[in-house]
Write a protein that holds these residues in place. Structure first.
Motif, PDB file in Angstrom:
ATOM      1  N   LEU A 239      65.052 -16.767  77.652  1.00 40.69           N
ATOM      2  CA  LEU A 239      63.682 -17.021  78.317  1.00 40.69           C
ATOM      3  C   LEU A 239      63.809 -17.916  79.408  1.00 40.69           C
ATOM      4  CD1 LEU A 239      60.856 -16.033  78.345  1.00 40.69           C
ATOM      5  CD2 LEU A 239      60.310 -17.577  76.829  1.00 40.69           C
ATOM      6  N   ALA A 240      64.583 -19.067  79.254  1.00 42.32           N
ATOM      7  CA  ALA A 240      64.873 -20.163  80.142  1.00 42.32           C
ATOM      8  C   ALA A 240      65.180 -19.710  81.466  1.00 42.32           C
ATOM      9  CB  ALA A 240      65.529 -21.335  79.433  1.00 42.32           C
ATOM     10  N   SER A 241      65.803 -18.701  81.729  1.00 41.91           N
ATOM     11  CA  SER A 241      66.214 -18.151  83.029  1.00 41.91           C
ATOM     12  C   SER A 241      65.490 -17.017  83.765  1.00 41.91           C
ATOM     13  CB  SER A 241      67.640 -17.629  82.673  1.00 41.91           C
ATOM     14  OG  SER A 241      67.584 -16.246  81.845  1.00 41.91           O
ATOM     15  N   TYR A 321      43.854 -17.688  83.768  1.00 41.02           N
ATOM     16  CA  TYR A 321      45.167 -17.557  84.347  1.00 41.02           C
ATOM     17  C   TYR A 321      46.356 -18.627  83.864  1.00 41.02           C
ATOM     18  CZ  TYR A 321      48.892 -16.490  87.750  1.00 41.02           C
ATOM     19  OH  TYR A 321      49.914 -16.314  88.545  1.00 41.02           O
ATOM     20  N   TRP A 322      47.119 -18.365  83.026  1.00 44.38           N
ATOM     21  CA  TRP A 322      48.389 -19.291  82.708  1.00 44.38           C
ATOM     22  C   TRP A 322      49.545 -18.836  83.461  1.00 44.38           C
ATOM     23  CZ3 TRP A 322      44.898 -17.054  79.062  1.00 44.38           C
ATOM     24  CH2 TRP A 322      44.127 -17.883  78.525  1.00 44.38           C
ATOM     25  N   ALA A 323      50.269 -19.885  84.027  1.00 41.57           N
ATOM     26  CA  ALA A 323      51.413 -19.570  84.539  1.00 41.57           C
ATOM     27  C   ALA A 323      52.526 -20.709  84.343  1.00 41.57           C
ATOM     28  CB  ALA A 323      51.208 -19.395  86.389  1.00 41.57           C
ATOM     29  N   PHE A 324      53.736 -20.442  83.755  1.00 41.74           N
ATOM     30  CA  PHE A 324      54.548 -21.404  83.569  1.00 41.74           C
ATOM     31  C   PHE A 324      55.227 -21.777  84.785  1.00 41.74           C
ATOM     32  CE2 PHE A 324      53.699 -20.311  79.183  1.00 41.74           C
ATOM     33  CZ  PHE A 324      54.318 -21.412  78.365  1.00 41.74           C
ATOM     34  N   THR A 325      55.330 -22.986  84.815  1.00 42.66           N
ATOM     35  CA  THR A 325      55.998 -23.429  86.252  1.00 42.66           C
ATOM     36  C   THR A 325      57.516 -23.455  86.014  1.00 42.66           C
ATOM     37  OG1 THR A 325      56.176 -25.955  85.416  1.00 42.66           O
ATOM     38  CG2 THR A 325      54.120 -25.204  86.728  1.00 42.66           C
ATOM     39  N   ALA A 326      58.417 -23.851  87.023  1.00 38.69           N
ATOM     40  CA  ALA A 326      59.875 -23.832  86.680  1.00 38.69           C
ATOM     41  C   ALA A 326      60.429 -24.867  85.573  1.00 38.69           C
ATOM     42  CB  ALA A 326      60.504 -24.123  88.108  1.00 38.69           C
ATOM     43  N   GLU A 327      59.484 -25.998  85.745  1.00 38.47           N
ATOM     44  CA  GLU A 327      59.693 -26.969  84.728  1.00 38.47           C
ATOM     45  C   GLU A 327      59.621 -26.579  83.291  1.00 38.47           C
ATOM     46  OE1 GLU A 327      58.443 -31.059  85.669  1.00 38.47           O
ATOM     47  OE2 GLU A 327      57.911 -30.359  87.738  1.00 38.47           O
ATOM     48  N   GLY A 328      58.313 -25.723  83.352  1.00 39.81           N
ATOM     49  CA  GLY A 328      57.827 -25.452  81.849  1.00 39.81           C
ATOM     50  C   GLY A 328      58.819 -24.209  81.266  1.00 39.81           C
ATOM     51  N   ILE A 329      59.288 -23.231  82.151  1.00 39.70           N
ATOM     52  CA  ILE A 329      60.241 -22.306  81.807  1.00 39.70           C
ATOM     53  C   ILE A 329      61.690 -22.925  81.359  1.00 39.70           C
ATOM     54  CG2 ILE A 329      61.592 -20.247  82.637  1.00 39.70           C
ATOM     55  CD1 ILE A 329      59.150 -19.494  84.301  1.00 39.70           C
ATOM     56  N   ALA A 330      61.964 -23.988  81.814  1.00 32.38           N
ATOM     57  CA  ALA A 330      63.369 -24.644  81.578  1.00 32.38           C
ATOM     58  C   ALA A 330      63.171 -25.323  80.405  1.00 32.38           C
ATOM     59  CB  ALA A 330      63.583 -25.715  82.952  1.00 32.38           C
TER      60      ALA A 330
END
Length: 668
Positions: A239-241, A321-330
């Motif tokens: 998921l982190a990718s 609306y929730w959106a994970f940022t790149a920092e959050g996904i990482a």
């Protein structure tokens, strides 16, 4: 002890000694016979394809890996062989025997080993360890024979098993594990050891996240806060990718977010939780109502963008609306089976809502996998994706279950107990002793929670409950009108509500472009979701009945591309039956009509009432008749009216005068 008795005891022991020694020798021999000790063992790996995605990294209840060495391949607990399609061409490396320090260094606190750690361990193999390599055959097996065994410590022969290569058709490798050769199964005080160990390992298809929704309770009074919880489940270990991970929830127009824009009071903390609900990670949220803010330009240091706003969808009012940022996904790493992402929020039922009409809520999940494996195109309510003729159509966002909340009202009429005539001016307060805690707001709009099992009181405006309070002085009285009638609206149903169900099916097909041509013929995606109402259910409905109903729908003509997705509530809701009692409502009369005696006891009542029949579809009908609240008149004087009063006074004076004369004569 006398000498004669001691002599007899010694003689008895001497005669019994051969029998005792024989028994001890037999026990030792039996123990040695049961304790099978061998110098070598073998490990056979069975490589299987798991058709259902499960989070790699753990061995589940049905994935016992310690075989009993028989040809049937039963697991260690005596169950049936592990199912799955055999996979050929999968490479494995087996390293052992590991020391305690090496095991502790490899495993985390949950006993899991990452692929990177295992591969690094093999690349820098400690001195003294053996390494064996092999590849699965057509039957999906590879055997490592003649593994040495330390016979002095049979439970300390541990081998690291790492999947080092896999076919291109498989997306997920199995997680590394440590297995002991031999395996032991305790039997009373002895041990039987199996030196031919079978290890069942499954590959996993690349997972796609799923979305679920829960509600704290299906029936609320309008003074309750309605709490929703969105869950992103089935988290793939890569998921982190992912490129994107977003959730969109449009709110019914009868639901309002709490507090001022951007309604931070409604929004809880986004967390990653384990299967048992333990919080593993918390994510920093950036809350805004600015449509120009996206996951890409959210200020640094934030893991999740949460945006609220107005929606243009019919019947909807606002959205979250929730959106994970790149920092959050990482940060979505070290995932384990059963982990899920939780997105909590709460709302209030507003003035647009009507009694006994369910308020539905659903949402959808959008995501986009790492390049080359695109998932659902994320939904942005401010920037909807409109594919061009050559752009792929990723299909709809994955829907949550529809969950409903509903409330009712109760009618009353105040009458004369004898004449049944309506009475005006009686005042009542509404009370409840809930079986569950009540989440509401105070007079200033601050969130409060009232405990279960304690009496609480309704604050009412325009005939409808707006909040609850533990302070009886804050309770708002309701008053009977000239016709004796009064109504209390916005009350939760007395009992738990069970809605009729509907099924959600995913219609599969190739990935298409904006003009309808095939974009990727080899990739099957969900092109749409179809909702089908389920048959009414009763207490006798079984799981087999439900499965048969679903299968019949799938077998219907034209449904060959349908896949069952999940079960949901109907929208609008129909109620199949009511469950356990969760409210204990009562009226307390605080002021009786003029000339009447106030009621000594509370008037108990239910919402909406009892089932009175069924409709044409077999669904229950609930009647809600008005409750009659009678009062008795205040007891009158024995004689009434002006003349009667004069006569009464004169008679009293004469009696007093006569008594005075009698007393005076007696004293004389």
């Amino acid at each position: 002890m006398s000498k004669s008795k001691l002599k007899n005891l010694i003689l008895t022991l001497a005669l019994a000694l051969p029998l005792i020694l024989s028994s001890v020798t037999g026990f030792v021999q039996a123990q040695a016979k049961e304790m099978n000790i061998e110098n070598t063992g073998s490990l056979t790996i069975h490589k299987l394809l798991n058709p259902n995605y499960r989070e790699p990294g753990t061995v589940g209840d049905d994935d016992e890996f310690q075989g009993d060495g028989t040809a049937t391949g039963n697991n260690a607990n005596g169950g049936a062989a592990i199912g799955g399609q055999p996979l050929a061409g999968v490479g494995f490396t087996v390293v052992g025997r590991l020391t305690d320090a090496q095991v502790n260094a490899l495993e985390d606190s949950n006993g899991h080993i990452t692929q990177a750690e295992a591969e690094d361990f093999i690349a820098n193999l400690p001195v003294g360890l053996e390494k064996h390599e092999g590849t699965t055959k057509a039957d999906g097996t590879v055997t490592f024979p003649n593994l040495p065994v330390d016979t002095t410590e049979l439970d300390n022969n541990r081998w690291l098993v790492v999947e080092t290569s896999k076919p291109d058709t498989v997306d997920k490798a199995a997680a590394p594990v440590i297995v002991n050769v031999p395996t032991g199964t305790p039997e009373t005080s002895l041990k039987n050891y199996n030196y031919d160990v079978n290890l069942y390992v499954k590959n996993y298809a690349s997972g796609e996240p799923e979305i679920e929704k829960e509600i704290d309770k299906p029936t609320h009074s309008t003074g309750d806060r309605v709490q929703y919880t969105l869950k992103i489940t089935d988290l793939p270990d890569d998921l982190a990718s992912f490129n994107r991970l977003e959730v969109y929830d449009p709110l019914d127009e009868r639901l309002s977010l709490l507090g001022d824009t951007p309604h931070a009071e409604s929004l809880g903390t986004v967390t990653l939780k384990s299967k048992d609900g333990t919080v593993k990670k918390e994510f920093n949220s950036y809350i805004t109502d600015d449509p120009s803010i996206t996951a890409e330009n959210t200020p640094a240091g934030n893991d999740v963008l949460i945006r609220t706003g107005k929606t243009s969808e019919a019947g909807k009012d606002q959205y979250i609306y929730w959106a994970f940022t790149a920092e959050g996904i990482a940060k979505l790493t070290d995932l384990e089976q059963g982990d899920y992402i939780e997105l909590p929020f709460e709302v209030m039922v507003n003035e647009k809502a009507n009694s006994n009409v369910a308020i539905p809520n659903d949402g959808e999940l959008g995501f986009e996998n790492k390049p080359g494996n695109n998932g659902t195109k994320p939904v942005d309510p401010e920037k909807p994706y409109t594919p061009g003729p050559e752009d792929p159509v990723y299909g709809p966002g994955k829907p949550t279950e529809v969950v409903n909340t509903i409330f009712g009202k109760k009618d009353f009429v105040k009458t004369d107990a004898d004449t049944k005539a309506p009475l005006q001016g009686a005042e009542f307060i509404v009370k409840d002793t809930p079986k569950q805690p009540i989440k509401t707001v105070d007079a200033d709009g601050n969130k409060v929670e009232l405990p279960a099992g304690e009496e609480i009181y309704a604050v009412i405006e325009n005939g409808r409950v707006v909040r609850w309070t533990a302070d009886k002085n804050e309770a708002t009285p309701v008053t009977s009108g000239a016709d004796g009638k009064f109504t209390v609206d916005g009350l939760a149903y007395t009992n738990e509500v069970n809605y009729s169900k509907q099924y959600i099916f995913a219609v599969q097909g190739p990935l298409l472009t904006g003009d309808g041509s095939v974009y990727q013929p080899e990739k099957t995606v969900t092109q749409e979701y179809v909702y089908v109402a389920a048959n009414p259910r009763t207490s006798t409905t079984t799981a087999a009945d439900i499965e048969a109903e679903i299968q019949a729908i799938l077998d219907a003509e034209g449904h060959e591309n349908w896949v069952f997705y999940k079960e949901s509530e109907t929208n609008p809701a129909q109620i199949d039956f009511l469950g356990n009692q969760i409210h204990d409502y009562a009226l307390e009369e605080t002021k009786a009509p003029n000339g009447y005696v106030p009621l000594k006891n509370d008037v108990k009542f239910t919402v909406p009432g009892e089932q009175t029949g069924t409709d044409a579809n077999g669904r229950p009908i609930y009647d809600n008749p008005a409750i009659n609240v009678p009062n008795k008149k205040t007891p009158g004087m024995p004689i009434t009216g002006g003349m009667g009063t004069i006569i009464f006074l004169v008679a009293g004076l004469l009696l007093m005068g006569g008594a005075y004369k009698l007393r005076k004569g007696k004293n004389a």
